[in-house]
Design a protein around this motif. Structure first.
Motif, PDB file in Angstrom:
ATOM      1  N   ALA A  80      29.105  56.184  20.144  1.00  0.00           N
ATOM      2  CA  ALA A  80      30.225  55.233  20.170  1.00  0.00           C
ATOM      3  C   ALA A  80      29.745  53.943  20.828  1.00  0.00           C
ATOM      4  CB  ALA A  80      31.398  55.822  20.938  1.00  0.00           C
ATOM      5  N   ILE A 107      32.622  48.090  15.685  1.00  0.00           N
ATOM      6  CA  ILE A 107      32.977  49.202  16.572  1.00  0.00           C
ATOM      7  C   ILE A 107      32.536  50.493  15.888  1.00  0.00           C
ATOM      8  CG2 ILE A 107      34.808  50.469  17.745  1.00  0.00           C
ATOM      9  CD1 ILE A 107      36.431  47.907  17.844  1.00  0.00           C
ATOM     10  N   VAL A 158      32.341  54.555  16.039  1.00  0.00           N
ATOM     11  CA  VAL A 158      33.077  55.653  16.668  1.00  0.00           C
ATOM     12  C   VAL A 158      32.572  56.992  16.141  1.00  0.00           C
ATOM     13  CG1 VAL A 158      35.165  54.279  17.076  1.00  0.00           C
ATOM     14  CG2 VAL A 158      34.931  55.536  14.933  1.00  0.00           C
ATOM     15  N   ALA A 173      39.032  52.107  21.643  1.00  0.00           N
ATOM     16  CA  ALA A 173      37.756  51.574  22.146  1.00  0.00           C
ATOM     17  C   ALA A 173      37.858  50.073  22.388  1.00  0.00           C
ATOM     18  CB  ALA A 173      36.633  51.872  21.155  1.00  0.00           C
ATOM     19  N   GLU A 214      39.941  49.571  25.574  1.00  0.00           N
ATOM     20  CA  GLU A 214      39.164  49.957  26.764  1.00  0.00           C
ATOM     21  C   GLU A 214      38.097  48.918  27.088  1.00  0.00           C
ATOM     22  OE1 GLU A 214      36.056  53.427  28.134  1.00  0.00           O
ATOM     23  OE2 GLU A 214      37.630  53.977  26.715  1.00  0.00           O
ATOM     24  N   THR A 215      37.395  48.454  26.069  1.00  0.00           N
ATOM     25  CA  THR A 215      36.337  47.470  26.268  1.00  0.00           C
ATOM     26  C   THR A 215      36.877  46.170  26.853  1.00  0.00           C
ATOM     27  OG1 THR A 215      35.015  48.401  24.486  1.00  0.00           O
ATOM     28  CG2 THR A 215      34.544  46.125  25.084  1.00  0.00           C
TER      29      THR A 215
END
Length: 101
Positions: A20, A36, A38, A54, A57-58
């Protein structure tokens, strides 16, 4: 950019990746897109949901601050990001243009 706002972020999702990762650039149908990768497969929206989480979160945002605008059945997606600040905008550009990590 003062305060916070909503912005649309073009994303290229790479499902089924062994690792990821958020970062890199893909010139897709919506212009320069953030890549991205995953683990989840592109089945039943699992890769899209993993990419949404993601991205949040990033950027240090709550998952609810990122929503899919278009591209549910495509690798090329547009996400709407609420609460964007100049620092987050700079981080997005850094991730997409390869100067991060």
């Amino acid at each position: 950019m003062a305060g916070s706002e909503t912005v649309t972020v073009a994303v290229r999702v790479k499902p089924g990746s062994s690792r990821a990762r958020v970062g890199g650039r893909f010139d897709g149908p919506y212009g320069p897109a953030l890549v991205i990768a995953v683990h989840q497969p592109a089945v039943d929206g699992r890769a899209t949901e993993a990419a949404r989480r993601a991205l949040a979160e990033t950027l240090g945002l709550r998952p609810a601050a990122v929503s899919l605008r278009t591209g549910a059945a495509s690798r090329d997606k547009l996400f709407q990001v609420d609460g964007l600040t100049s620092a987050i905008d700079a981080r997005l550009r850094q991730l997409r243009d390869g100067s991060a990590q």
